[in-house]
Design a protein around this motif. Structure first.
Motif, PDB file in Angstrom:
ATOM      1  N   VAL A   1       0.763  -1.220  -0.016  1.00 12.30           N
ATOM      2  CA  VAL A   1      -0.062   0.206   0.157  1.00 12.30           C
ATOM      3  C   VAL A   1       1.062   1.193  -0.037  1.00 12.30           C
ATOM      4  O   VAL A   1       1.866   1.389   0.857  1.00 12.30           O
ATOM      5  CB  VAL A   1      -0.840   0.107   1.088  1.00 12.30           C
TER       6      VAL A   1
ATOM      7  N   ASP B   1      -2.510   3.660  -3.955  1.00 11.45           N
ATOM      8  CA  ASP B   1      -2.365   2.272  -4.920  1.00 11.45           C
ATOM      9  C   ASP B   1      -2.236   1.062  -3.761  1.00 11.45           C
ATOM     10  O   ASP B   1      -1.450   0.839  -2.807  1.00 11.45           O
ATOM     11  CB  ASP B   1      -1.097   2.250  -5.683  1.00 11.45           C
ATOM     12  N   VAL B   2      -3.101  -0.034  -3.961  1.00  9.18           N
ATOM     13  CA  VAL B   2      -3.271  -1.152  -3.152  1.00  9.18           C
ATOM     14  C   VAL B   2      -2.796  -2.323  -4.112  1.00  9.18           C
ATOM     15  O   VAL B   2      -3.433  -2.537  -5.172  1.00  9.18           O
ATOM     16  CB  VAL B   2      -4.565  -1.519  -2.754  1.00  9.18           C
ATOM     17  N   ALA B   3      -1.942  -3.172  -3.691  1.00 11.21           N
ATOM     18  CA  ALA B   3      -1.538  -4.254  -4.562  1.00 11.21           C
ATOM     19  C   ALA B   3      -1.341  -5.497  -3.829  1.00 11.21           C
ATOM     20  O   ALA B   3      -0.759  -5.336  -2.608  1.00 11.21           O
ATOM     21  CB  ALA B   3      -0.147  -3.945  -5.422  1.00 11.21           C
TER      22      ALA B   3
ATOM     23  N   THR C   1      -0.216  -9.490  -4.086  1.00  8.97           N
ATOM     24  CA  THR C   1       0.309 -10.420  -5.103  1.00  8.97           C
ATOM     25  C   THR C   1       0.552 -11.649  -4.023  1.00  8.97           C
ATOM     26  O   THR C   1       1.098 -11.586  -3.013  1.00  8.97           O
ATOM     27  CB  THR C   1       1.484 -10.023  -5.540  1.00  8.97           C
TER      28      THR C   1
ATOM     29  N   LEU D   1      -9.906  -1.039 -10.276  1.00  5.38           N
ATOM     30  CA  LEU D   1      -9.555  -2.397 -10.018  1.00  5.38           C
ATOM     31  C   LEU D   1      -9.224  -3.384 -11.203  1.00  5.38           C
ATOM     32  O   LEU D   1      -9.931  -3.211 -12.255  1.00  5.38           O
ATOM     33  CB  LEU D   1     -10.784  -3.074  -9.067  1.00  5.38           C
ATOM     34  N   GLU D   2      -7.880  -3.967 -11.079  1.00  6.02           N
ATOM     35  CA  GLU D   2      -7.387  -4.834 -11.980  1.00  6.02           C
ATOM     36  C   GLU D   2      -7.161  -6.234 -11.089  1.00  6.02           C
ATOM     37  O   GLU D   2      -6.636  -6.143 -10.068  1.00  6.02           O
ATOM     38  CB  GLU D   2      -6.527  -4.197 -12.882  1.00  6.02           C
ATOM     39  N   TYR D   3      -7.185  -7.335 -11.774  1.00  7.94           N
ATOM     40  CA  TYR D   3      -6.696  -8.614 -11.150  1.00  7.94           C
ATOM     41  C   TYR D   3      -6.579  -9.581 -12.306  1.00  7.94           C
ATOM     42  O   TYR D   3      -7.228  -9.526 -13.257  1.00  7.94           O
ATOM     43  CB  TYR D   3      -7.928  -9.074  -9.940  1.00  7.94           C
TER      44      TYR D   3
ATOM     45  N   ARG E   1      -2.457 -11.673  -9.099  1.00  9.85           N
ATOM     46  CA  ARG E   1      -2.144 -10.228  -8.526  1.00  9.85           C
ATOM     47  C   ARG E   1      -3.487  -9.345  -8.496  1.00  9.85           C
ATOM     48  O   ARG E   1      -4.141  -9.492  -9.557  1.00  9.85           O
ATOM     49  CB  ARG E   1      -1.319  -9.471  -9.249  1.00  9.85           C
TER      50      ARG E   1
ATOM     51  N   THR F   1      -4.999  -5.519  -8.102  1.00 15.65           N
ATOM     52  CA  THR F   1      -4.326  -4.175  -7.725  1.00 15.65           C
ATOM     53  C   THR F   1      -5.536  -3.164  -7.864  1.00 15.65           C
ATOM     54  O   THR F   1      -6.522  -3.211  -8.622  1.00 15.65           O
ATOM     55  CB  THR F   1      -3.414  -3.793  -8.799  1.00 15.65           C
ATOM     56  N   ALA F   2      -5.535  -1.930  -7.159  1.00 12.95           N
ATOM     57  CA  ALA F   2      -6.558  -1.072  -7.107  1.00 12.95           C
ATOM     58  C   ALA F   2      -5.981   0.435  -7.075  1.00 12.95           C
ATOM     59  O   ALA F   2      -4.967   0.493  -6.142  1.00 12.95           O
ATOM     60  CB  ALA F   2      -7.606  -1.236  -5.990  1.00 12.95           C
ATOM     61  N   ARG F   3      -6.530   1.249  -7.849  1.00  2.00           N
ATOM     62  CA  ARG F   3      -5.897   2.728  -7.536  1.00  2.00           C
ATOM     63  C   ARG F   3      -7.004   3.483  -7.009  1.00  2.00           C
ATOM     64  O   ARG F   3      -8.383   3.395  -7.902  1.00  2.00           O
ATOM     65  CB  ARG F   3      -5.395   3.142  -9.077  1.00  2.00           C
TER      66      ARG F   3
END
Length: 375
Positions: free
Chosen positions: A308, A317-319, A321, A355-357, A366, A368-370
């Motif tokens: 984070v 940004d949050v990731a 993994t 949001l992406e995954y 993985r 991720t969110a922004r």
């Protein structure tokens, strides 16, 4: 619903008085024109002129009952207008009232009856030098205008009611979705802990006593916490979600520590400048919670990294993994987006984030969110 089913408001009284006054003025003007033209003795017998004025006065008085019986009053005034010109103003108000308060079919039926009354008037009381057809068209135009105006008001009111009901339904749907997300986020995490440790006990009945004791302790603590969370969820059903205690950004370390105590290999990398707002922190917490729950269910034994970073004005940004699993997932828990990720995507969308995954080349996953963080 007609206005007769509720007490009249000041606005209702003002509207009723204005329409009553309009009908009275209409009748007075027509009566004055007859008198000033000195046509009463030659065209209209004295008794008929007197009767016409009396009928006009009664018709204006009947308008005070138009809210309670709009159709009945309108029909009576239409029938009287077949021979009385002084009641025509009240008759137009009656047509307007029916069009406002009754279905269009009823309004058009009364309007058609008023056209027949206009024909009857043109035949019963012809005007010297004025064609009967012209008088009919003038009357029909006035009656059509009153009915059309009333229909416009009727449809506008129905549209406003429909929009209000649609907004209320949308609010109820949003509340149900929020409750569903809370149930999934709160209980899914706890129940996944129970499932993992109960499965371990079933898979390794010959495990050392200390391992069995540790798993049993985690199961007991998770079950107790799940009950506490369930009580909170029940509270969600009774009160707005925003009024209940909600996780904040500072609780993220506790979430990671709890996952670590349950046997998950997880570490938190945090580089955040400034104090994270509660709403933003709650979204971050739910993102990490859902991601950790999915790793526990779909990637047993995987190592997890939670990163984070961000600051006010630049965003957050949050990731999350995880590596490839070291043990097979349980049956029916194949990797892939489920209702949890769909709900998480909706939560991020509401926060105006992205949001992406997806899977990684080494077999990991993985997410991720922004999220925006205003300065």
């Amino acid at each position: 619903m007609t206005a007769a089913k509720r007490p009249r408001r000041l606005r209702d009284w003002l509207v009723d008085f204005a329409l009553f006054a309009l009908a009275v003025v209409w009748g007075i003007v027509l009566s004055g024109l007859r008198i000033s033209a000195a046509e009463v003795p030659s065209v209209v017998p004295a008794w008929l002129f007197t009767l016409d004025q009396a009928v006009g006065a009664l018709g204006c008085g009947a308008l005070w009952f138009r809210r309670r019986w709009p159709t009945e009053v309108a029909v009576a005034l239409v029938l009287l207008s077949s021979f009385s010109e002084m009641v025509s103003g009240a008759m137009l108000v009656g047509l307007f009232t029916v069009a406002v308060h009754r279905p269009p079919r009823t309004s058009l039926t009364v309007f058609a009856l008023s056209l027949l009354a206009a024909v009857a008037y043109a035949l019963l009381r012809p005007e010297p030098g004025a064609p009967g057809l012209l008088l009919f068209f003038i009357g029909a135009a006035c009656q059509g205008t009153a009915t059309g105006w009333g229909l416009f008001v009727h449809h506008r009111r129905r549209l406003l009611v429909s929009l209000r009901e649609r907004a209320e339904a949308e609010a109820r749907r949003a509340a149900r979705e929020e409750i569903a997300r809370e149930i999934h986020d709160v209980l899914g995490h706890r129940l996944s802990l129970l499932s993992v440790h109960a499965g371990a006990l079933a898979y390794r009945p010959d495990a050392p006593p200390q391992d069995i004791a540790r798993a049993a302790r985690v199961i007991r603590e998770s079950a107790h916490q799940a009950l506490q969370d369930l009580r909170q969820v029940v509270g969600v059903l009774r009160a707005p979600v925003g009024e209940l205690p909600q996780p904040v950004f500072a609780d993220l370390r506790s979430l990671v520590a709890e996952a670590e105590q349950s046997g998950m290999r997880i570490r938190l990398v945090q580089e955040v400048a400034g104090e994270v707002p509660d709403a933003l922190g709650r979204t971050v917490y739910r993102i990490v919670q859902e991601a950790v729950t999915n790793v526990r269910k779909h990637a047993p034994g995987a190592a997890v990294t939670v990163a984070v970073n961000g600051a006010a004005g630049t965003g957050l940004d949050v990731a999350v993994t995880n590596t490839a699993p070291t043990a097979p997932a349980k049956a029916g828990q194949a990797p892939g987006p489920g209702y949890g990720l769909l709900g998480l995507a909706e939560r991020v969308r509401v926060a105006d984030g992205e949001l992406e995954y997806g899977p990684l080349a080494d077999g990991g996953w993985r997410l991720t969110a922004r999220l925006p963080w205003p300065s």
